[in-house]
Design a protein around this motif. Structure first.
Motif, mmCIF file in Angstrom:
data_model
loop_
_atom_site.group_PDB
_atom_site.id
_atom_site.type_symbol
_atom_site.label_atom_id
_atom_site.label_comp_id
_atom_site.label_asym_id
_atom_site.label_seq_id
_atom_site.Cartn_x
_atom_site.Cartn_y
_atom_site.Cartn_z
ATOM 1 N N VAL A 275 -8.524 -5.559 0.217
ATOM 2 C CA VAL A 275 -7.540 -4.902 -0.110
ATOM 3 C C VAL A 275 -6.452 -4.141 0.113
ATOM 4 C CG1 VAL A 275 -6.073 -5.178 -2.196
ATOM 5 C CG2 VAL A 275 -8.304 -6.188 -2.051
ATOM 6 N N LEU A 276 -5.388 -4.901 1.501
ATOM 7 C CA LEU A 276 -4.601 -3.397 2.267
ATOM 8 C C LEU A 276 -3.479 -2.589 1.033
ATOM 9 C CD1 LEU A 276 -4.266 -5.333 5.388
ATOM 10 C CD2 LEU A 276 -6.011 -3.648 4.922
ATOM 11 N N GLY A 277 -3.150 -3.096 0.210
ATOM 12 C CA GLY A 277 -2.522 -2.803 -0.852
ATOM 13 C C GLY A 277 -1.724 -3.848 -1.934
ATOM 14 N N LEU A 278 -0.905 -3.078 -2.919
ATOM 15 C CA LEU A 278 -0.391 -3.951 -3.629
ATOM 16 C C LEU A 278 1.255 -3.684 -3.161
ATOM 17 C CD1 LEU A 278 -3.343 -4.056 -4.299
ATOM 18 C CD2 LEU A 278 -2.061 -4.008 -7.036
ATOM 19 N N ALA A 304 -0.707 1.678 -11.711
ATOM 20 C CA ALA A 304 -1.637 2.297 -12.263
ATOM 21 C C ALA A 304 -3.274 1.383 -11.706
ATOM 22 C CB ALA A 304 -1.985 2.483 -13.763
ATOM 23 N N GLU A 305 -2.838 0.304 -11.526
ATOM 24 C CA GLU A 305 -4.233 -0.697 -10.795
ATOM 25 C C GLU A 305 -4.733 -0.092 -9.116
ATOM 26 O OE1 GLU A 305 -6.548 -3.348 -11.511
ATOM 27 O OE2 GLU A 305 -5.651 -2.818 -13.119
ATOM 28 N N ALA A 306 -3.750 -0.170 -8.467
ATOM 29 C CA ALA A 306 -3.465 0.119 -7.471
ATOM 30 C C ALA A 306 -4.384 1.963 -7.614
ATOM 31 C CB ALA A 306 -2.140 0.783 -6.685
ATOM 32 N N GLU A 307 -3.691 2.862 -8.158
ATOM 33 C CA GLU A 307 -4.400 3.547 -8.514
ATOM 34 C C GLU A 307 -5.944 3.403 -8.960
ATOM 35 O OE1 GLU A 307 -2.784 5.537 -11.305
ATOM 36 O OE2 GLU A 307 -0.364 6.609 -10.034
ATOM 37 N N VAL A 311 -6.275 1.406 -3.803
ATOM 38 C CA VAL A 311 -5.490 1.583 -2.958
ATOM 39 C C VAL A 311 -4.150 1.880 -2.579
ATOM 40 C CG1 VAL A 311 -7.279 -0.361 -2.230
ATOM 41 C CG2 VAL A 311 -5.014 -1.438 -4.127
ATOM 42 N N PRO A 312 -3.393 1.414 -1.014
ATOM 43 C CA PRO A 312 -2.046 2.055 -1.284
ATOM 44 C C PRO A 312 -1.127 1.004 -2.723
ATOM 45 C CG PRO A 312 -2.606 2.463 0.620
ATOM 46 C CD PRO A 312 -3.337 1.310 -0.502
ATOM 47 N N LEU A 313 -0.622 1.318 -3.307
ATOM 48 C CA LEU A 313 0.995 1.007 -3.400
ATOM 49 C C LEU A 313 2.030 1.107 -2.502
ATOM 50 C CD1 LEU A 313 2.435 -0.562 -6.190
ATOM 51 C CD2 LEU A 313 3.610 1.762 -6.158
#
Length: 357
Positions: A275-278, A304-307, A311-313
């Motif tokens: 997963v490269l990011g959200l 918050a989910e990315a943290e 993974v990056p936001l």
């Protein structure tokens, strides 16, 4: 001094074809008539196809005859022994069907990176993000492809402003379309507008395999794949049969959307797709009258989910009327100027900096 047929024939004997022989040598001159200062004749080619290529020869013949003393007007016509052959009908290109066996994950020749853009549920703006991110990357000077893999609900033809059937020179190879600097392929190009695609899983997988393997994508820095919502056959096929650089997950901030986004994240994890990011879409709404910001769908859930996942936001995009109008009009907002175009440009710069595009 009046011109004679012999004078005209002698002039036409100086008009040569590519093989070095003249019109007279090939016995192509017919119905030669001299009426005062007017000369008329017919050049008869062996086939209609040859006649179609002989316009320069006819012009040369008219020119040499017009130069003869006593000639004021020349009328020359091109004809052939028989009618032109009807062009062959375009080869039949059938999309869908059972997938072909393959040994392992592959990717189209010339494509450096393939990035899947997914979501756990529909309606979160995944296709809008896909089209705008593709255009933003193209504006960064990258060579970008966009594959609309949402078989049941293809929307990229409308969003990218192009909807015509791609060419196929042999019934197998597919020549993709292009818009806003992006190379495009969508099942929507192959179907009549408004017609439902009623296919079982194997046909979906076969169609995806065709659109990846039979399309002449050319040299691309990145191919973005706009996935359908959910965690079904298309996602499974793409992640297991294609060499992916990774996936981007799009979600809105509210809990219901995040529940489904987590399922998409879990699917990519299960299939060992990084997963490269959200991307948080519809993060807030800025009132055009008073300028105040409203978090209609909540706030911070995707961040918050990315943290939590580490993974990056990649970006937080507001609800924006211009984005919707631009997509409906066939010119993604990223192809224009303004705050939204800059937001997508910033996400594109981030992917370029990471070597993903």
């Amino acid at each position: 001094m009046s011109v004679t047929k012999a004078d005209v024939e002698a002039a036409l004997a100086r008009v040569t074809l590519p093989d070095g022989k003249s019109l007279v040598d090939h016995d192509m001159v017919r119905a030669l008539r001299v009426e005062g200062e007017t000369v008329s004749f017919v050049i008869e080619a062996p086939t209609a196809e040859v006649a179609q290529a002989m316009a320069p020869v006819r012009e040369a013949a008219e020119r040499v005859v017009a130069e003869l003393p006593g000639v004021a007007q020349v009328r020359a016509a091109l004809t052939a022994h028989g009618p032109a052959k009807k062009p062959a009908p375009p080869p039949s290109l059938k999309i869908g069907g059972h997938p072909k066996p393959q040994e392992g994950p592959t990717k189209p020749a010339g494509v450096k990176n393939i990035i899947a853009i997914g979501s756990g549920k529909g309606g979160v703006g995944k296709s809008t993000v896909s089209s705008n991110l593709a255009v933003a990357l193209a504006r960064q000077g990258r060579r970008v492809g966009l594959l609309d893999a949402d078989i049941y609900g293809p929307s990229q033809p409308r969003m990218m402003g192009v909807n015509r059937r791609p060419a196929s020179p042999d019934g197998k190879t597919i020549i993709p379309l292009e818009a806003h600097g992006v190379t495009l392929m969508s099942i929507g190009f192959m179907m009549e507008e408004g017609k439902a695609v009623v296919w079982r899983g194997p046909m979906l997988m076969g169609a995806l395999q065709q659109m990846l393997g039979q399309v002449q994508w050319g040299e691309l820095d990145v191919l973005l794949v706009d996935l359908p919502p959910g965690t079904g056959d298309v996602q499974l096929t793409l992640c297991t049969k294609t060499e992916l650089a990774g996936a981007i997950v799009v979600s809105t901030p509210q809990d219901v959307a995040l529940l489904d986004a987590r399922k998409a994240l879990d699917m990519f994890g299960t299939l060992k797709t990084p997963v490269l990011g959200l991307i948080e879409n519809m993060a807030h709404f800025v009132c055009p009258d008073c300028g105040s910001s409203h978090e209609i769908f909540g706030t911070g859930g995707v961040r918050a989910e990315a943290e939590k996942l580490g993974v990056p936001l990649l970006g937080a995009l507001p609800i924006d009327l211009e984005t919707r109008l631009a997509g409906d009009g066939g010119t993604p907002v990223a192809a224009t100027e303004g705050a939204m175009a800059e937001a997508y440009a910033e996400m594109a710069r981030g992917l370029v900096a990471r070597g993903l595009a």
